[in-house]
Scaffold this motif. Structure first.
Motif, short mmCIF file in Angstrom:
data_model
loop_
_atom_site.label_atom_id
_atom_site.label_comp_id
_atom_site.label_asym_id
_atom_site.label_seq_id
_atom_site.Cartn_x
_atom_site.Cartn_y
_atom_site.Cartn_z
N GLY A 282 0.96 -1.27 0.02
CA GLY A 282 0.02 -0.01 0.09
C GLY A 282 0.91 1.20 -0.12
N GLU A 283 2.03 1.26 0.75
CA GLU A 283 2.92 2.30 0.67
C GLU A 283 3.22 2.88 -0.56
N VAL A 284 3.27 1.88 -1.41
CA VAL A 284 3.79 2.16 -2.83
C VAL A 284 2.80 2.14 -4.10
N GLY A 285 1.61 2.33 -3.54
CA GLY A 285 0.55 2.08 -4.41
C GLY A 285 0.08 0.89 -5.06
N LEU A 286 0.31 -0.14 -4.34
CA LEU A 286 0.14 -1.54 -5.02
C LEU A 286 -0.70 -2.23 -3.89
N SER A 287 -1.33 -3.28 -4.26
CA SER A 287 -2.22 -4.20 -3.41
C SER A 287 -1.86 -5.65 -3.59
N VAL A 288 -1.51 -6.27 -4.80
CA VAL A 288 -1.69 -7.69 -4.95
C VAL A 288 -0.21 -8.08 -4.85
N PRO A 289 -0.08 -9.00 -4.01
CA PRO A 289 1.38 -9.66 -3.89
C PRO A 289 1.87 -10.31 -5.21
N SER A 290 2.84 -10.14 -5.79
CA SER A 290 3.41 -10.86 -6.98
C SER A 290 4.31 -12.02 -6.10
#
Lengths: 460, 460
Positions: A282-290
């Motif tokens: 979330g800190e870098v604008g993402l949400s889905v673990p790759s």
């Protein structure tokens, strides 16, 4: 160690004096990347050597091709006391842009932050002068209370950490006998959070590899050759796309050889930290673990190996459009390693994979960009367990054992050149703004850092 | 047309005079890209208008925002004669580096090449002054022998072909009524080989598309985020790698809608040309045909649609290595279209495919870079068949119908703006060094080119 309370009390009562010593060091602008500050780097080294001498160390400033090292030796209380090497660095980052500092970076102070936190301000307050002085002042407390140190202590302070440590390896090699101890203590890392100390027990290794695929001997027009000539971008893309399977695992032959499962108690301790993918990503604008499915975000970044393409290029990449089929395309790929993964075998496996994807009329050139194995303290090593217990006694929350996603070169060098394991303990916080304007170090980190080293040295 | 022999004889006897006219035009350095030569471009236009007027054309120099057009009109012998528009361009490429020319590029000559070929030397000799003058001189022969042209002829000469034709579309739109004919004749292409004339009946269309995948809102350190955060390079590589299946076919939904099989007699004529993958690919250092399996190299480049990645970039692409996971990565992709493939539908299908490959926390931006459908004369059109027969009568070997892998914008514009099909016939050879030093045009191309147009106009 029945005098532990006395030692800790003395640390408390001497805090202002410890702080005064730190301030003296912070006032020296020992910026290692700027040759104009070379005399200041030497001055910082001389100050440290003098401080160590005042504590009974046999200490000296040692010349290198760059900024000098400081080496100090102190005997232990007994002949069979363990021997530790403590490492820190006295050089600091540049301070530009100066106008973003709210106070002269080399005029340290204790300031109030947010009304309830006392912080030490100034360049180097956290990285790494404040941190290394926690250890020096812990030694001072032992000397004052006991007149002796509980361990045999060798100290190594470097002045080039912020400029790539060019002199470090040659110095370790040339002075291996003098510097080798039972293990190294490194104070250049951080806490998990303000109440939770952390020991970094594993650091992922790294294999860096660049490959360049050549197809036609010139750039081709896609109108004339499209659909007939090999397109090296397609080949490179195909190679990169094939590095992972649908479950996120790396597909290279033998890639997981030497990868060990993290002990379930360690995984459980990580799960309790409340650091989930939503908070990290979330800190870098993402949400889905790759990456690999079914593993926690901390496991993925601390304890699992990866393959990442760090750069790719081919064809026309400027403004607008060109219908070119380029003669070449390339990518830079890195692998983070854990456990016993062998960098040389992984590099070979990758190269074999790339060659297997290559059409018969294309060629590939490889360029090696470094390789180092993962570093790890065994989770059940006594060193780790003693330090963990000592830290847990000092701080509000129990100390946790963490992994580090990246490598710290000094730790690898200690392992490789001196055969020493390292214990990584530090008291920085993630908001210390190291390398940035208004760097600070919590006064609490300094104070409880000194107390932490007193406890750790006592435990060893 | 019983006077055809007389016409051809006259072309032969007047060759020196025709050549003298061409030389006058070649001496004018009408370089369109260099503003310093703008007056020379106008002079070339004026020369052409005068030459057409001398042949009875109502001709004029027509201003544009750039270099002028030349437009000429000549009535046909009868009211119901077909109406053709002939297109050529009088501007030429720059001549740098001048020291690589063995003779002043604007001092044309007839030279011996390899002891057995007479060639016209000079910038523009092939591209396109020599070519367009074959048609003008064919008209001159008709006027001399018959006093009339067999067709109603409109001529359009452009002066910006070598600099992107910025004025052409507006000019066609503004003068559509005046310029529209039954079909266009375009003389800016080449022969199959020195003995075999060629008619380009199909030109592949083009869809250009750029896409930028955004993952994290900043560049990430692969040590901290590797194995956890989406890597946009992986996503772009995966998208590019998935554009083709194992048989080389493009995987987009509906991609082959409107693609027609080339008639077997046309394919057979191509197979006889002896142009195999070894010869085409061997020229550029390759040997293995990529693209769809089971199709000849000429079919692949002339008559089959393609998907090619023309550019890809992401992450660190400079010297050395950076362990970065970039926030963005992008690629430029083009599709060559044939038959009735719809550029808009292909673009939409591609975008849907890209979106389908995107993780939920990533976004994509698309940038359109042009789209045009394929252009094709029906293989059984009377225009094509008459021209093919006329050319076959003139040259040692029968004329062949070829495809062109790339697009020629003027042909698309004639189709789109004026509703006209184009017949593409030209007499250049692949070794004419157009755009390079020592450009030449075979004297035989010029001579038999004039005779070819006499035959084609007669056949129409």
């Amino acid at each position: 160690m029945t005098d532990l309370p006395a030692l800790l009390d003395h640390a408390d009562s001497q805090l202002d004096a410890s702080l005064a010593h730190l301030f003296e060091l912070l006032r020296i602008p020992s910026i290692s990347t700027d040759p104009a500050y070379a005399p200041e780097c030497r001055r910082a080294a001389e100050w440290l050597a003098a401080r160590l001498q005042a504590l009974g160390f046999e200490a000296s400033v040692r010349d290198t091709a760059g900024h000098p090292m400081v080496v100090g030796h102190h005997p232990g209380a007994t002949e069979d006391a363990p021997h530790v090497l403590f490492y820190g660095h006295y050089d600091v980052q540049p301070v530009d842009p100066l106008d973003l500092w709210s106070r002269d970076p080399f005029d340290p102070s204790v300031a109030d932050l947010d009304g309830n936190r006392k912080v030490i301000t100034g360049r180097g307050s956290s990285d790494d002068k404040g941190q290394l002085m926690t250890f020096v002042e812990a030694c001072a407390v032992y000397k004052a209370v006991r007149g002796a140190l509980p361990c045999k202590v060798t100290i190594l302070f470097e002045g080039e950490e912020e400029s790539g440590s060019p002199s470090l390896k040659p110095f370790l090699e040339a002075n291996a006998g003098e510097l080798t101890a039972d293990y190294a203590l490194v104070c250049d890392t951080g806490m998990w959070d303000a109440d939770t100390p952390a020991i970094a027990a594993t650091l992922r290794g790294l294999v860096g590899e660049e490959f360049v695929v050549t197809a036609a001997d010139r750039d081709l027009h896609s109108g004339m050759f499209g659909g007939a000539a090999a397109n090296p971008i397609h080949i490179v893309a195909d190679i990169c796309a094939g590095l992972h399977d649908e479950t996120g695992r790396v597909t290279l032959d033998g890639f997981y050889d030497g990868v060990e499962e993290t002990p379930s108690n360690i995984k459980a301790s990580w799960d309790k930290l409340g650091r989930d993918s939503a908070s990290l990503l979330g800190e870098v604008g993402l949400s889905v673990p790759s990456g690999e499915k079914g593993r926690s975000i901390l496991e993925l970044t601390w304890a699992r190996p990866t393959a990442e393409v760090n750069g790719i290029t081919g064809g026309y990449t400027g403004q607008g459009f060109k219908t070119v089929i380029p003669g070449q395309a390339s990518a830079k790929v890195s692998f983070r390693l854990v456990g016993q993964q062998d960098p040389a075998k992984i590099r070979e496996s990758f190269r074999a994979y790339v060659r297997s994807k290559l059409p018969a009329d294309c060629s590939v050139a490889f360029h090696e960009h470094g390789g180092s194995p993962a570093i790890h303290l065994s989770y059940d090593s006594p060193l780790l367990q003693k330090a963990q217990a000592a830290l847990s006694d000092e701080w509000p929350k129990p100390a946790i054992v963490v992994g580090m996603g990246g490598s710290i070169p000094i730790v690898g060098d200690f392992q490789k050149l001196l055969g020493m394991e390292s214990l990584l303990v530090g008291f920085g916080l993630s908001d210390d703004r190291i390398h940035s304007p208004n760097e600070k170090y919590e006064l609490r980190s300094f104070h409880k850092g000194i107390r932490s080293w007193i406890r750790i040295l006592a435990a060893l």
